[in-house]
Design an enzyme around this catalytic site. Structure first.
Site, PDB file in Angstrom:
ATOM      1  N   GLY A  20      41.684  45.507  15.457  1.00 21.08           N
ATOM      2  CA  GLY A  20      42.406  43.947  15.961  1.00 21.08           C
ATOM      3  C   GLY A  20      41.668  43.671  14.369  1.00 21.08           C
ATOM      4  O   GLY A  20      40.943  42.845  14.168  1.00 21.08           O
ATOM      5  N   ALA A  21      42.860  43.589  13.480  1.00 20.61           N
ATOM      6  CA  ALA A  21      42.387  43.219  12.084  1.00 20.61           C
ATOM      7  C   ALA A  21      43.523  42.160  11.410  1.00 20.61           C
ATOM      8  O   ALA A  21      43.925  41.935  11.002  1.00 20.61           O
ATOM      9  CB  ALA A  21      42.734  44.850  10.214  1.00 20.61           C
ATOM     10  N   SER A  22      44.119  41.714  12.782  1.00 23.36           N
ATOM     11  CA  SER A  22      45.328  40.481  12.577  1.00 23.36           C
ATOM     12  C   SER A  22      43.790  39.153  12.290  1.00 23.36           C
ATOM     13  O   SER A  22      44.886  37.755  11.782  1.00 23.36           O
ATOM     14  CB  SER A  22      45.834  40.386  14.126  1.00 23.36           C
ATOM     15  OG  SER A  22      45.300  39.636  15.230  1.00 23.36           O
ATOM     16  N   ASN A  39      36.810  46.738  16.447  1.00 25.12           N
ATOM     17  CA  ASN A  39      36.321  45.706  16.123  1.00 25.12           C
ATOM     18  C   ASN A  39      36.680  44.769  17.108  1.00 25.12           C
ATOM     19  O   ASN A  39      37.053  43.815  18.199  1.00 25.12           O
ATOM     20  CB  ASN A  39      36.871  45.304  14.707  1.00 25.12           C
ATOM     21  CG  ASN A  39      37.130  43.375  15.311  1.00 25.12           C
ATOM     22  OD1 ASN A  39      36.269  42.566  14.898  1.00 25.12           O
ATOM     23  ND2 ASN A  39      38.447  43.295  14.982  1.00 25.12           N
ATOM     24  N   SER A  75      27.619  42.914  19.781  1.00 24.90           N
ATOM     25  CA  SER A  75      27.109  41.668  20.210  1.00 24.90           C
ATOM     26  C   SER A  75      25.960  41.226  19.950  1.00 24.90           C
ATOM     27  O   SER A  75      25.607  41.512  21.300  1.00 24.90           O
ATOM     28  CB  SER A  75      28.069  40.590  21.029  1.00 24.90           C
ATOM     29  OG  SER A  75      27.544  39.336  21.693  1.00 24.90           O
ATOM     30  N   TYR A  77      30.772  40.463  29.949  1.00 27.39           N
ATOM     31  CA  TYR A  77      30.347  40.835  28.301  1.00 27.39           C
ATOM     32  C   TYR A  77      29.482  41.537  27.938  1.00 27.39           C
ATOM     33  O   TYR A  77      29.363  42.558  26.702  1.00 27.39           O
ATOM     34  CB  TYR A  77      30.904  39.626  27.486  1.00 27.39           C
ATOM     35  CG  TYR A  77      30.890  39.610  26.194  1.00 27.39           C
ATOM     36  CD1 TYR A  77      32.693  39.247  25.337  1.00 27.39           C
ATOM     37  CD2 TYR A  77      29.759  39.012  25.546  1.00 27.39           C
ATOM     38  CE1 TYR A  77      32.551  39.961  23.930  1.00 27.39           C
ATOM     39  CE2 TYR A  77      30.178  38.220  23.881  1.00 27.39           C
ATOM     40  CZ  TYR A  77      31.824  39.470  23.750  1.00 27.39           C
ATOM     41  OH  TYR A  77      31.714  39.374  22.036  1.00 27.39           O
ATOM     42  N   ALA A 106      27.596  43.005  29.234  1.00 33.72           N
ATOM     43  CA  ALA A 106      27.620  44.870  29.809  1.00 33.72           C
ATOM     44  C   ALA A 106      28.572  45.237  29.153  1.00 33.72           C
ATOM     45  O   ALA A 106      28.239  46.788  28.327  1.00 33.72           O
ATOM     46  CB  ALA A 106      28.164  44.727  31.377  1.00 33.72           C
ATOM     47  N   LYS A 139      29.510  44.935  25.766  1.00 26.97           N
ATOM     48  CA  LYS A 139      28.341  44.889  24.323  1.00 26.97           C
ATOM     49  C   LYS A 139      27.145  46.034  24.189  1.00 26.97           C
ATOM     50  O   LYS A 139      27.074  46.701  23.412  1.00 26.97           O
ATOM     51  CB  LYS A 139      28.950  43.866  23.792  1.00 26.97           C
ATOM     52  CG  LYS A 139      29.326  42.447  24.048  1.00 26.97           C
ATOM     53  CD  LYS A 139      30.389  43.830  22.316  1.00 26.97           C
ATOM     54  CE  LYS A 139      32.043  43.173  22.189  1.00 26.97           C
ATOM     55  NZ  LYS A 139      32.767  43.686  20.979  1.00 26.97           N
ATOM     56  N   ILE A 141      30.508  33.536  15.426  1.00 27.54           N
ATOM     57  CA  ILE A 141      30.921  33.657  14.261  1.00 27.54           C
ATOM     58  C   ILE A 141      31.997  32.544  14.773  1.00 27.54           C
ATOM     59  O   ILE A 141      33.178  32.557  15.335  1.00 27.54           O
ATOM     60  CB  ILE A 141      31.135  34.949  14.144  1.00 27.54           C
ATOM     61  CG1 ILE A 141      30.647  35.754  14.652  1.00 27.54           C
ATOM     62  CG2 ILE A 141      32.057  35.268  12.882  1.00 27.54           C
ATOM     63  CD1 ILE A 141      28.854  35.433  13.435  1.00 27.54           C
TER      64      ILE A 141
HETATM   65  N1  LIG Z   1      33.816  35.198  17.205  1.00 26.78           N
HETATM   66  C1  LIG Z   1      32.526  35.148  17.735  1.00 26.78           C
HETATM   67  O1  LIG Z   1      31.607  34.304  18.227  1.00 26.78           O
HETATM   68  C2  LIG Z   1      31.634  36.649  17.780  1.00 26.78           C
HETATM   69  C3  LIG Z   1      30.542  37.058  18.302  1.00 26.78           C
HETATM   70  C4  LIG Z   1      30.125  38.393  18.189  1.00 26.78           C
HETATM   71  C5  LIG Z   1      30.742  39.148  19.515  1.00 26.78           C
HETATM   72  N2  LIG Z   1      32.021  39.255  18.178  1.00 26.78           N
HETATM   73  C6  LIG Z   1      33.134  40.188  18.896  1.00 26.78           C
HETATM   74  O2  LIG Z   1      33.906  40.753  17.315  1.00 26.78           O
HETATM   75  C7  LIG Z   1      34.885  41.189  17.193  1.00 26.78           C
HETATM   76  C8  LIG Z   1      36.175  40.152  17.360  1.00 26.78           C
HETATM   77  O3  LIG Z   1      36.168  39.291  17.491  1.00 26.78           O
HETATM   78  P1  LIG Z   1      36.982  37.806  16.636  1.00 26.78           P
HETATM   79  O4  LIG Z   1      35.375  36.726  16.876  1.00 26.78           O
HETATM   80  O5  LIG Z   1      37.389  38.508  15.446  1.00 26.78           O
HETATM   81  O6  LIG Z   1      37.360  37.822  17.560  1.00 26.78           O
HETATM   82  P2  LIG Z   1      39.673  37.459  17.495  1.00 26.78           P
HETATM   83  O7  LIG Z   1      40.197  36.849  15.930  1.00 26.78           O
HETATM   84  O8  LIG Z   1      40.038  36.817  18.922  1.00 26.78           O
HETATM   85  O9  LIG Z   1      40.209  38.860  17.542  1.00 26.78           O
HETATM   86  C9  LIG Z   1      40.292  39.775  18.166  1.00 26.78           C
HETATM   87  C10 LIG Z   1      41.061  40.877  17.672  1.00 26.78           C
HETATM   88  O10 LIG Z   1      41.147  42.060  18.798  1.00 26.78           O
HETATM   89  C11 LIG Z   1      42.228  42.398  19.066  1.00 26.78           C
HETATM   90  N3  LIG Z   1      41.975  42.149  19.785  1.00 26.78           N
HETATM   91  C12 LIG Z   1      42.645  41.491  21.432  1.00 26.78           C
HETATM   92  N4  LIG Z   1      42.710  42.348  22.552  1.00 26.78           N
HETATM   93  C13 LIG Z   1      43.294  43.617  22.235  1.00 26.78           C
HETATM   94  C14 LIG Z   1      44.188  44.446  23.020  1.00 26.78           C
HETATM   95  N5  LIG Z   1      43.912  44.701  24.309  1.00 26.78           N
HETATM   96  N6  LIG Z   1      43.895  45.454  22.285  1.00 26.78           N
HETATM   97  C15 LIG Z   1      43.682  45.407  21.468  1.00 26.78           C
HETATM   98  N7  LIG Z   1      43.019  44.603  20.681  1.00 26.78           N
HETATM   99  C16 LIG Z   1      43.418  43.531  20.645  1.00 26.78           C
HETATM  100  C17 LIG Z   1      43.383  41.376  18.286  1.00 26.78           C
HETATM  101  O11 LIG Z   1      44.928  41.420  18.072  1.00 26.78           O
HETATM  102  P3  LIG Z   1      46.347  41.026  18.312  1.00 26.78           P
HETATM  103  O12 LIG Z   1      45.835  39.458  19.478  1.00 26.78           O
HETATM  104  O13 LIG Z   1      46.792  40.923  17.203  1.00 26.78           O
HETATM  105  O14 LIG Z   1      46.522  42.278  18.894  1.00 26.78           O
HETATM  106  C18 LIG Z   1      42.506  40.708  16.773  1.00 26.78           C
HETATM  107  O15 LIG Z   1      42.840  41.066  16.354  1.00 26.78           O
HETATM  108  C19 LIG Z   1      35.018  41.524  19.315  1.00 26.78           C
HETATM  109  O16 LIG Z   1      34.558  42.519  19.790  1.00 26.78           O
HETATM  110  C20 LIG Z   1      33.942  39.702  19.462  1.00 26.78           C
HETATM  111  O17 LIG Z   1      33.837  40.748  20.550  1.00 26.78           O
HETATM  112  C21 LIG Z   1      32.378  37.910  18.371  1.00 26.78           C
END
Ligand SMILES: NC(=O)c1ccc[n+]([C@@H]2O[C@H](COP(=O)([O-])OP(=O)(O)OC[C@H]3O[C@@H](n4cnc5c(N)ncnc54)[C@H](OP(=O)(O)O)[C@@H]3O)[C@@H](O)[C@H]2O)c1
Length: 265
Positions: free
Chosen positions: A9-11, A75, A127, A140, A142, A144, A173
């Site tokens: 998920g590096a996009s 990630n 998380s 979610y 559960a 994590k 975040i």
């Molecule tokens: N933002 C927050 O507040 C927060 C808080 C706690 C934990 N987190 C966790 O941090 C991680 C990253 O979240 P983020 O906030 O950076 O979100 P994000 O910007 O939406 O990034 C999520 C990434 O996951 C990839 N992805 C989504 N569904 C996928 C699938 N079915 N298969 C493969 N790749 C997939 C996406 O890549 P593509 O769309 O390019 O495939 C995207 O790069 C997640 O695990 C999230 O649960 C986030």
């Protein structure tokens, strides 16, 4: 020696910031996306590979690359919300495939090589909600908690070989994740009013949250540690709230978590 890292998920968001920080730290970096060719403003130095965590075939397609990586950052994930009573079975299965079974399999593909070479790091991006559970986020939370459970329990199967599993728990975040959240609630749900109150607070907290670059720094700290800890938490006043959780009654942490999301309990 140049180390190799793979970040799922590096996009965007945390994954993108982590891939960028790893490049800056001198790693050879693979980053995944479901659509590598469509990644907006790709990070220089990151080699993008396809990964769809819903697909076993796609996961197994990374086996050859994972054999040679020193660092895996699990990630990629889905953020799901909805009243517990109304979460559809297929949505639950998809969430656990993406947030738990997929990352577990990627780790299984990476670990033998790490163990044989005597060095490795697997970072699960969990998380803070797994430590501070919240209404309408049960699936979610559960998922994590499950990925953290794998990491915590398996750590000392691998640590004698110089390979460490660790979990990084971000708070709120600012990544724009709220636009990509999956939401399940029946149109006539008796939970609708409280659920929507929580969702609005969740989105507000995310928009005002910690920058993803801060989480990336914590992930790099975890990777660089000689003996990475079980858990690193970052954002949402993590040092203060985890300290409070250690000394305060469970009910207080529960009330404060819900109050932060505009729910009185
Ligand atoms: N933002 C927050 O507040 C927060 C808080 C706690 C934990 N987190 C966790 O941090 C991680 C990253 O979240 P983020 O906030 O950076 O979100 P994000 O910007 O939406 O990034 C999520 C990434 O996951 C990839 N992805 C989504 N569904 C996928 C699938 N079915 N298969 C493969 N790749 C997939 C996406 O890549 P593509 O769309 O390019 O495939 C995207 O790069 C997640 O695990 C999230 O649960 C986030």
């Amino acid at each position: 020696m140049e180390r190799t890292a793979l970040v799922t998920g590096a996009s965007s968001g945390i994954g993108r910031a982590t891939a960028e920080a790893l490049v800056a730290a001198g790693y050879r970096v693979y980053g995944t996306s479901r659509k590598p060719a469509a990644v907006q403003a790709p990070v220089a130095g990151v080699e993008y590979l396809p990964l769809e965590l819903e697909s076993e075939e796609s996961i197994e397609g990374l086996a050859g690359t994972l054999e040679s990586v020193d660092v895996l950052v699990n990630n990629a994930g889905e953020s799901q919300s909805g009243p517990f009573e109304e979460l559809p079975g297929d949505a639950l299965r998809r969430l656990f495939q993406i947030n738990v079974f997929g990352p577990v399999r990627l780790a299984q593909l990476a670990l033998p090589g790490m163990r044989e070479r005597g060095y490795g790091r697997v970072v699960m991006v969990g998380s803070m909600l797994a430590s501070f559970p919240l209404a309408y986020r049960s699936s979610y939370v559960a998922s994590k908690a499950a990925i953290k459970g794998f990491s915590n329990a398996a750590r000392h199967e691998l640590s004698p070989y110089g390979v460490w599993l660790t979990t990084v728990e971000p708070g709120s975040i600012a990544t724009g994740l709220s636009e990509r959240r999956t939401v399940y609630a029946n149109p006539d749900s008796p939970h609708r009013r409280r659920f929507e109150t929580m969702l609005a607070a969740l989105d507000r907290n995310e928009r005002a949250g910690t920058p993803p670059e801060r989480v990336a720094r914590t992930i790099l700290t975890a990777i660089a540690a000689t003996r990475p800890r079980q858990r690193y938490a970052v954002g949402s006043n993590a040092p203060l709230v985890f300290a409070l959780r250690r000394v305060a009654p469970v009910g207080l942490a529960e009330r404060l978590t819900h109050r932060k999301h505009n729910l009185s309990i």
